[in-house]
Design a protein around this motif. Structure first.
Motif, short mmCIF file in Angstrom:
data_model
loop_
_atom_site.label_atom_id
_atom_site.label_comp_id
_atom_site.label_asym_id
_atom_site.label_seq_id
_atom_site.Cartn_x
_atom_site.Cartn_y
_atom_site.Cartn_z
N SER A 1 -35.40 14.42 -21.95
CA SER A 1 -36.06 13.22 -22.49
C SER A 1 -35.04 12.10 -22.55
O SER A 1 -33.96 12.26 -23.12
N VAL A 2 -35.40 10.98 -21.98
CA VAL A 2 -34.46 9.86 -21.86
C VAL A 2 -34.77 8.81 -22.91
O VAL A 2 -35.91 8.36 -23.03
N THR A 3 -33.76 8.45 -23.69
CA THR A 3 -33.88 7.31 -24.59
C THR A 3 -32.66 6.43 -24.38
O THR A 3 -31.57 6.77 -24.82
N GLY A 4 -32.86 5.33 -23.67
CA GLY A 4 -31.72 4.48 -23.33
C GLY A 4 -30.70 5.26 -22.53
O GLY A 4 -31.05 5.90 -21.55
N ASP A 5 -29.45 5.25 -22.97
CA ASP A 5 -28.44 5.99 -22.22
C ASP A 5 -28.15 7.36 -22.87
O ASP A 5 -27.16 8.00 -22.55
#
Lengths: 155, 209
Positions: free
Chosen positions: A82-86
């Motif tokens: 899961s990607v949140t920003g970097d």
């Protein structure tokens, strides 16, 4: 080889260098994988066999979810990223379930965590970029499989 | 340095990055590998940076997709670090790496054909690497023409030419086994593939492969 043939081989080499160049960070990933190498341990090397959008099209770019699957002759490791920003959260699942010590290697450095009796593990908050994992199965009633590791992937 | 019996080549095919034939790739590889074995960690770093692109092209010749090819290149280096003690002749390190990469690529390509033969991915993997539209945009006119005609060669010709183009004196015995052809036919087959390519280039609009 005749002069003509040698000249044609040179042209072909330049063609392939231009048309199908190696990925930009290939050598970096190799060196990153070598950093995790533990010469005292004989690992089973897993291969990246699948990567894709776990929820293709269902999410916007701010919370993308992708999946990566590694396979070996006896084991599969699936990661849901899961990607949140970097930053990334990684939910991992080893099948068949193998209780293991997990050595996590990221661009922030390394740490260890555990995969539970269901083969599940979580990397709560790791940086985007290169990741490689090594698994050391814990002693179990039905014997201990050999350690296994993934290649470096970009998450 | 003593003159190697393998040093006297008239062409610079092995010098992938256009380095002077006076210091061919296999010699630079030998020096870096020897330095690393004597404890110079930076030498391995340099070796990885110089040779990973070479290994990439060799692996891609086996029709693996980009992710799988990336994987095979990594596996090849992990294997080198693990087995470095078994390489007696440091001059042979480049050949050892290219041979290991080809064997691994071959294994992976066979497995993906076998286990997922009906899959689109497998179909894609079984075809020679095709360039996307963005890729062909990087080519000049002459290269675009060449690319189009290379794509019309048989898969075997494309693989053979690409492996040889990026290998330093490839081990013909291993190559022959991979490509399922007699050792003695590699040289003549390469020549025939090049003849075929030249014929296609002289009549770009007509004929079939």
């Amino acid at each position: 080889m005749t002069h003509d043939d040698a000249a044609m081989m040179s042209r072909l080499r330049r063609l392939w260098e231009r048309a199908d160049p190696p990925p930009e960070h290939l050598a970096d990933r190799v060196l990153f994988a070598l950093e995790l190498e533990d010469l005292d341990t004989e690992f089973e090397l897993l291969r990246l066999t699948e990567r894709g959008d776990a929820l293709a099209g269902a999410r916007g770019p701010s919370s993308d979810v992708t999946s990566v699957t590694f396979s070996g002759p006896t084991l599969t490791v699936m990661l849901t990223v899961s990607v949140t920003g970097d930053r990334r959260r990684v939910d991992g699942w080893i099948a068949p379930a193998t209780r293991s010590r997990v050595h996590v290697h990221t661009t922030d450095g390394g740490y260890e965590t555990d995969a539970d009796t269901n083969g599940r593990f979580v990397l709560q908050d790791v940086p985007g970029g290169m990741l490689s994992l090594a698994f050391y199965p814990l002693p179990d009633a039905d014997g201990t499989p050999t350690p296994f590791r993934t290649p470096t992937v970009e998450i | 340095m003593e003159t190697s019996p393998r040093a006297g080549r008239s062409t610079s095919i092995a010098d992938v990055d256009g380095h002077s034939p006076a210091d061919p790739l296999w010699q630079r590889s030998e020096r870096l590998f020897a330095a690393w074995r004597q404890g110079d960690a930076d030498a391995l770093n340099a070796l990885v940076r110089i040779l990973s692109p070479v290994l990439w092209h060799i692996v891609r010749a086996y029709g693996l997709d980009r992710d799988a090819s990336d994987d095979v290149v990594q596996t090849t280096w992990l294997t080198l670090v693990r087995r470095s003690g078994s390489i007696r002749d440091e001059r042979a390190v480049l050949r050892w790496l290219t041979t290991t990469a080809r064997r691994e690529a071959w294994r992976v390509s066979q497995r993906s054909r076998r286990t997922a033969a009906s899959d689109d991915d497998a179909l894609e993997a079984a075809l020679p690497a095709q360039a996307s539209a963005e890729t062909t945009a990087l080519l000049d006119d002459e290269q675009r023409l060449l690319w189009g005609q290379v794509a019309r060669l048989s898969e075997r010709c494309q693989r053979l030419l690409r492996v040889i183009a990026f290998s330093d004196r490839p081990d013909y015995a291993v190559l022959a086994a991979d490509l399922d052809m007699p050792v003695g036919s590699i040289g003549p087959t390469r020549a025939r593939c090049l003849d075929k390519l030249r014929a296609l280039l002289s009549t770009p609009a007509g004929g079939t492969s």
